[in-house]
Design a protein around this motif. Structure first.
Motif, PDB file in Angstrom:
ATOM      1  N   ASP A   1     110.425  67.727  37.340  1.00  0.00           N
ATOM      2  CA  ASP A   1     111.194  66.632  36.733  1.00  0.00           C
ATOM      3  C   ASP A   1     112.618  67.079  36.395  1.00  0.00           C
ATOM      4  O   ASP A   1     113.587  66.356  36.658  1.00  0.00           O
ATOM      5  N   HIS A   2     112.748  68.290  35.810  1.00  0.00           N
ATOM      6  CA  HIS A   2     114.086  68.805  35.469  1.00  0.00           C
ATOM      7  C   HIS A   2     114.987  68.812  36.698  1.00  0.00           C
ATOM      8  O   HIS A   2     116.186  68.525  36.602  1.00  0.00           O
ATOM      9  N   LEU A   3     114.418  69.170  37.860  1.00  0.00           N
ATOM     10  CA  LEU A   3     115.209  69.263  39.086  1.00  0.00           C
ATOM     11  C   LEU A   3     115.708  67.887  39.526  1.00  0.00           C
ATOM     12  O   LEU A   3     116.631  67.768  40.305  1.00  0.00           O
ATOM     13  N   ASN A   4     115.043  66.853  39.014  1.00  0.00           N
ATOM     14  CA  ASN A   4     115.450  65.476  39.332  1.00  0.00           C
ATOM     15  C   ASN A   4     116.157  64.796  38.158  1.00  0.00           C
ATOM     16  O   ASN A   4     116.325  63.575  38.148  1.00  0.00           O
ATOM     17  N   GLY A   5     116.535  65.587  37.165  1.00  0.00           N
ATOM     18  CA  GLY A   5     117.262  65.040  36.024  1.00  0.00           C
ATOM     19  C   GLY A   5     116.393  64.247  35.058  1.00  0.00           C
ATOM     20  O   GLY A   5     116.900  63.437  34.271  1.00  0.00           O
ATOM     21  N   VAL A   6     115.084  64.473  35.141  1.00  0.00           N
ATOM     22  CA  VAL A   6     114.143  63.737  34.285  1.00  0.00           C
ATOM     23  C   VAL A   6     113.647  64.656  33.166  1.00  0.00           C
ATOM     24  O   VAL A   6     113.359  65.834  33.405  1.00  0.00           O
ATOM     25  N   LEU A   7     113.557  64.116  31.954  1.00  0.00           N
ATOM     26  CA  LEU A   7     113.095  64.891  30.799  1.00  0.00           C
ATOM     27  C   LEU A   7     111.812  64.263  30.248  1.00  0.00           C
ATOM     28  O   LEU A   7     111.563  63.076  30.470  1.00  0.00           O
ATOM     29  N   PHE A   8     111.019  65.048  29.519  1.00  0.00           N
ATOM     30  CA  PHE A   8     109.733  64.514  29.055  1.00  0.00           C
ATOM     31  C   PHE A   8     109.894  63.308  28.130  1.00  0.00           C
ATOM     32  O   PHE A   8     109.030  62.430  28.075  1.00  0.00           O
ATOM     33  N   ILE A   9     111.038  63.243  27.451  1.00  0.00           N
ATOM     34  CA  ILE A   9     111.269  62.109  26.544  1.00  0.00           C
ATOM     35  C   ILE A   9     111.396  60.783  27.298  1.00  0.00           C
ATOM     36  O   ILE A   9     111.264  59.715  26.716  1.00  0.00           O
TER      37      ILE A   9
END
Ligand code: NI
Length: 174
Positions: free
Chosen positions: A139-147
């Motif tokens: 997710d981080h690699l796609n700019g996505v965060l757990f929040i």
């Protein structure tokens, strides 16, 4: 190996999509060495390159939680090739969102392909914590965060809290 600064929200770089690694060379291995030292120092169990300001598709992880028996894992260009329909939920945190935790549901199992530290093609069948962790990092690699998986209210609360803590910290440092 250098311990690097970990970016925290709301740094805009954390929202950037990371670029694929073309060649696994000395520069990428140096980056992974810095990432793993930074992750152990934090301490954390996973770190994506973008979190130290390098938007490349590189992830390091170590789920052993035992400093005497380290089991570092390196993933270059990791890609999910299969995920289960059954979800599991874990209380997640993130080095870029200090001191905040929330339950997130994700597919319980996933299969990924990636390049290892040497640049060899590998596949991994992950379940449980490993599955959750690798999905969080990809997710981080796609700019996505757990929040992003939380309600807007909860997400806004966390962003506000972390931004406030950050400002206070900077005030003390300066
Ligand atoms: Ni994270």
């Amino acid at each position: 190996m250098t311990i690097r600064k970990i970016l925290t929200i709301p740094d805009p770089l954390l929202r950037k999509k990371s670029l694929s690694v073309e060649k696994v060379d000395k520069e990428i291995r140096n980056l992974m060495d810095d990432m793993i030292s930074t992750m152990y120092d934090a301490p954390g169990i996973g770190l994506a390159a973008v979190q130290i300001g390098v938007p490349k598709r590189v992830v390091v992880m170590d789920l052993s939680k035992n400093p005497d028996r380290k089991k570092p894992m390196y993933f270059i260009n990791p890609e999910i090739i299969w995920k289960s329909n059954v979800n599991s939920s874990y209380e997640e945190g993130c080095l870029s969102i200090p001191n905040q935790f929330a339950k997130v549901e994700r597919p319980d199992k996933c299969h990924i392909k990636y390049l290892d530290y040497e640049g060899n093609e590998k596949k991994l069948e992950a379940e449980g914590l490993l599955s959750t962790c690798i999905q969080h990092e990809i997710d981080h690699l796609n700019g996505v965060l757990f929040i992003d998986y939380l309600s807007k209210l909860k997400k806004d609360m966390i962003i506000k809290k972390v931004s406030k803590d950050k400002k206070e910290l900077e005030r003390v440092v300066v």
